[in-house]
Design a protein around this motif. Structure first.
Motif, PDB file in Angstrom:
ATOM      1  N   ASN A   1       0.811  -1.211   0.000  1.00 25.23           N
ATOM      2  CA  ASN A   1       0.000   0.000   0.000  1.00 25.23           C
ATOM      3  C   ASN A   1       0.848   1.266   0.000  1.00 25.23           C
ATOM      4  OD1 ASN A   1      -2.453  -1.403   0.006  1.00 25.23           O
ATOM      5  ND2 ASN A   1      -2.518  -1.529   2.231  1.00 25.23           N
ATOM      6  N   VAL A   2       1.919   1.245   0.811  1.00 28.19           N
ATOM      7  CA  VAL A   2       2.786   2.432   0.886  1.00 28.19           C
ATOM      8  C   VAL A   2       3.503   2.657  -0.448  1.00 28.19           C
ATOM      9  CG1 VAL A   2       4.869   3.382   1.951  1.00 28.19           C
ATOM     10  CG2 VAL A   2       3.109   2.310   3.379  1.00 28.19           C
ATOM     11  N   ALA A   3       4.067   1.592  -1.018  1.00 31.05           N
ATOM     12  CA  ALA A   3       4.787   1.730  -2.288  1.00 31.05           C
ATOM     13  C   ALA A   3       3.856   2.169  -3.412  1.00 31.05           C
ATOM     14  CB  ALA A   3       5.471   0.410  -2.644  1.00 31.05           C
ATOM     15  N   LEU A   4       2.634   1.672  -3.413  1.00 32.12           N
ATOM     16  CA  LEU A   4       1.658   2.074  -4.428  1.00 32.12           C
ATOM     17  C   LEU A   4       1.352   3.571  -4.310  1.00 32.12           C
ATOM     18  CD1 LEU A   4      -0.461   1.586  -6.613  1.00 32.12           C
ATOM     19  CD2 LEU A   4      -2.050   0.840  -4.814  1.00 32.12           C
ATOM     20  N   GLY A   5       1.083   4.025  -3.096  1.00 36.65           N
ATOM     21  CA  GLY A   5       0.816   5.451  -2.901  1.00 36.65           C
ATOM     22  C   GLY A   5       1.992   6.316  -3.307  1.00 36.65           C
ATOM     23  N   LEU A   6       3.204   5.841  -3.004  1.00 42.74           N
ATOM     24  CA  LEU A   6       4.413   6.580  -3.379  1.00 42.74           C
ATOM     25  C   LEU A   6       4.546   6.648  -4.896  1.00 42.74           C
ATOM     26  CD1 LEU A   6       7.053   7.976  -2.548  1.00 42.74           C
ATOM     27  CD2 LEU A   6       8.124   5.708  -2.432  1.00 42.74           C
ATOM     28  N   GLY A   7       4.319   5.527  -5.567  1.00 39.49           N
ATOM     29  CA  GLY A   7       4.419   5.497  -7.024  1.00 39.49           C
ATOM     30  C   GLY A   7       3.426   6.437  -7.687  1.00 39.49           C
ATOM     31  N   ILE A   8       2.189   6.456  -7.187  1.00 39.51           N
ATOM     32  CA  ILE A   8       1.162   7.340  -7.756  1.00 39.51           C
ATOM     33  C   ILE A   8       1.527   8.800  -7.511  1.00 39.51           C
ATOM     34  CG2 ILE A   8      -1.253   8.035  -7.557  1.00 39.51           C
ATOM     35  CD1 ILE A   8      -1.929   5.110  -6.973  1.00 39.51           C
ATOM     36  N   ALA A   9       2.059   9.102  -6.310  1.00 39.03           N
ATOM     37  CA  ALA A   9       2.466  10.481  -6.009  1.00 39.03           C
ATOM     38  C   ALA A   9       3.572  10.926  -6.952  1.00 39.03           C
ATOM     39  CB  ALA A   9       2.930  10.573  -4.556  1.00 39.03           C
ATOM     40  N   TYR A  10       4.554  10.069  -7.177  1.00 36.94           N
ATOM     41  CA  TYR A  10       5.641  10.410  -8.095  1.00 36.94           C
ATOM     42  C   TYR A  10       5.113  10.562  -9.532  1.00 36.94           C
ATOM     43  CZ  TYR A  10       9.691   9.942  -4.984  1.00 36.94           C
ATOM     44  OH  TYR A  10      10.646  10.137  -4.018  1.00 36.94           O
ATOM     45  N   TRP A  11       4.176   9.715  -9.932  1.00 32.46           N
ATOM     46  CA  TRP A  11       3.630   9.807 -11.293  1.00 32.46           C
ATOM     47  C   TRP A  11       2.937  11.158 -11.497  1.00 32.46           C
ATOM     48  CZ3 TRP A  11      -1.065  10.570 -13.645  1.00 32.46           C
ATOM     49  CH2 TRP A  11      -1.118  10.292 -15.017  1.00 32.46           C
ATOM     50  N   HIS A  12       2.171  11.582 -10.492  1.00 36.89           N
ATOM     51  CA  HIS A  12       1.443  12.850 -10.613  1.00 36.89           C
ATOM     52  C   HIS A  12       2.387  14.053 -10.651  1.00 36.89           C
ATOM     53  CE1 HIS A  12      -2.752  11.709 -10.605  1.00 36.89           C
ATOM     54  NE2 HIS A  12      -2.559  10.885  -9.583  1.00 36.89           N
ATOM     55  N   THR A  13       3.583  13.910 -10.097  1.00 32.48           N
ATOM     56  CA  THR A  13       4.537  15.027 -10.123  1.00 32.48           C
ATOM     57  C   THR A  13       5.519  14.908 -11.286  1.00 32.48           C
ATOM     58  OG1 THR A  13       5.976  13.844  -8.549  1.00 32.48           O
ATOM     59  CG2 THR A  13       4.380  15.431  -7.642  1.00 32.48           C
TER      60      THR A  13
END
Length: 441
Positions: free
Chosen positions: A301-313
């Protein structure tokens, strides 16, 4: 006993008491149509200035009901039956083995059958005679008498009931009686053991109710309890109070690396909920550095949220790295939602890099496994956008229709808005300005 209609006639026609239909319904439910109970309620009402307030408070502790049941029913029983009634009065449902656990005797079945046979304010709940319950007003009386009797203390009886329920697989009832027993250490232990199952079933309100009944000093000395409380608060949108509990858990965890990793994971979710992208990235890296490798659910869950945050930036390399870490963790923890989301955003990184055919193939492969999860509309939206970029407007329209249909089925307004906007763009590309305007309306 009276039916609801007969109860209404009794009050309005026979007793001449003008009551609201809702209040009559409450009295009927409270007395379960017991005619004497209704008459006692009517007698009380005649001397009560506020009928609605009386109905709200009417119970077995009402003076008329108490006197009648005590003199005409309870006092007529043998000491053995009186003891059985008082000891088992704390139960909402009675079954012979549970009664034996409370009384310390082995006559639970005999007593219940005898009470049912003599119609002593007890009802059988199943055809097999395994479960019974006392009539509500009678149960109120018994509990009132228990507090002044020589029987075991009410708290001790609740503790015995909790232990029986727990050992027989009735976790919710076990927790309820543990909380009623005021044995806070025992209650806290049961709440902690039940919390994961309740989270998975989405029973957040039940968890919050339990936590509010535990003394604050019991919760704050346990990092696990504080953190579980925080998650329940976050999932119900109570973010300021959740942050307090997370900080409380962090203080209690001290130097325990695993506990601190779980705290950081909760801080990730809080940051995501509050739209704090910088803190989300910071706490995600901290959580992944602290959480053990075998804690796949949290790591995924943490890695998924991190990946999505990086994708949006726009940090595609960092996004891909985080998503590739999230994917096997989600697969290993049977988190289909997380697995599908990881694959969607990995396909999006390919799309941004210009690898449209590979992105399309990866997304198309997700349609079937995503049929029963709420991410299906997102897949159709991305497929529709790719078809639009390739000027395949018919196929794009078909995908957007599927996206709109599936998002309406799941109630996701965000996906519905995106689908509607893409439909308008598609109509403009087809030269139909009027249809585009109508779509946006």
């Amino acid at each position: 006993r009276f039916s609801p209609a007969e109860s209404a006639d009794f009050f309005t026609q026979f007793m001449g008491i003008d009551l609201q239909e809702q209040d009559i319904g409450v009295l009927h439910q409270r007395t379960e149509g017991w005619i004497t109970g209704l008459q006692l309620a009517a007698l009380s009402l005649r001397s009560h200035p506020d009928a609605h307030e009386f109905v709200r408070s009417f119970s077995g502790s009402n003076r008329y009901v108490l006197d009648y049941l005590f003199e005409e029913v309870f006092q007529q029983q043998t000491p053995e039956v009186q003891s059985f009634l008082l000891t088992t009065s704390i139960l909402n449902r009675l079954t012979p083995p549970l009664c034996d656990a409370l009384t310390g005797r082995n006559d639970g079945r005999t007593q219940l059958q005898a009470l049912e046979k003599t119609n002593l304010f007890i009802s059988m709940l199943d055809a097999d005679g395994c479960w019974y319950r006392y009539q509500h007003l009678f149960a109120d009386l018994l509990r009132h008498l228990l507090r002044t009797s020589a029987e075991p203390a009410e708290e001790q009886l609740h503790k015995r009931a909790s232990q029986w329920y727990w050992h027989n697989g009735y976790q919710r009832e076990a927790v309820r009686h543990a909380l009623a027993s005021s044995d806070w250490e025992h209650a806290a232990r049961l709440v902690a053991e039940c919390s994961d199952a309740l989270f998975k079933r989405g029973e957040i309100a039940t968890l919050l109710n339990w936590y509010t009944k535990l003394p604050e000093q019991v919760v704050q000395v346990s990092s696990d309890l504080s953190l579980s409380y925080a998650w329940a608060l976050m999932l119900s949108g109570q973010f300021p109070l959740a942050e307090e509990k997370i900080l409380q858990a962090e203080r209690t965890a001290q130097d325990d690396q695993t506990s601190l990793g779980e705290v950081a994971a909760a801080q990730v979710f809080l940051a995501q909920s509050l739209g704090d992208g910088g803190r989300l990235i910071e706490k995600s890296h901290l959580a992944l550095s602290l959480l053990p490798a075998d804690q796949l659910t949290q790591r995924g869950n943490v890695a998924l949220g991190l990946g999505i945050a990086y994708w949006h930036t726009g940090h595609l390399d960092a996004a891909q790295q985080a998503l590739e870490e999230a994917l096997p963790a989600c697969q290993g923890s049977d988190n289909l939602y997380g697995e599908i989301a990881s694959r969607i955003f990995l396909a999006r990184t390919l799309e941004v890099r210009g690898q449209l055919r590979q992105a399309f193939a990866d997304l198309e492969a997700l349609v079937q496994p995503a049929q029963k999860i709420p991410l299906l509309p997102l897949i159709y939206l991305d497929l529709g956008s790719l078809h639009y970029d390739w000027d395949d407007l018919g196929a794009a329209s078909d995908c957007l229709s599927r996206a709109l249909e599936s998002s309406q089925r799941t109630g996701n307004l965000e996906f519905q808005v995106i689908a509607t906007m893409l439909f308008a763009r598609l109509k403009l590309a087809q030269g139909d300005t009027g249809a585009a305007q109508q779509t946006l309306k």
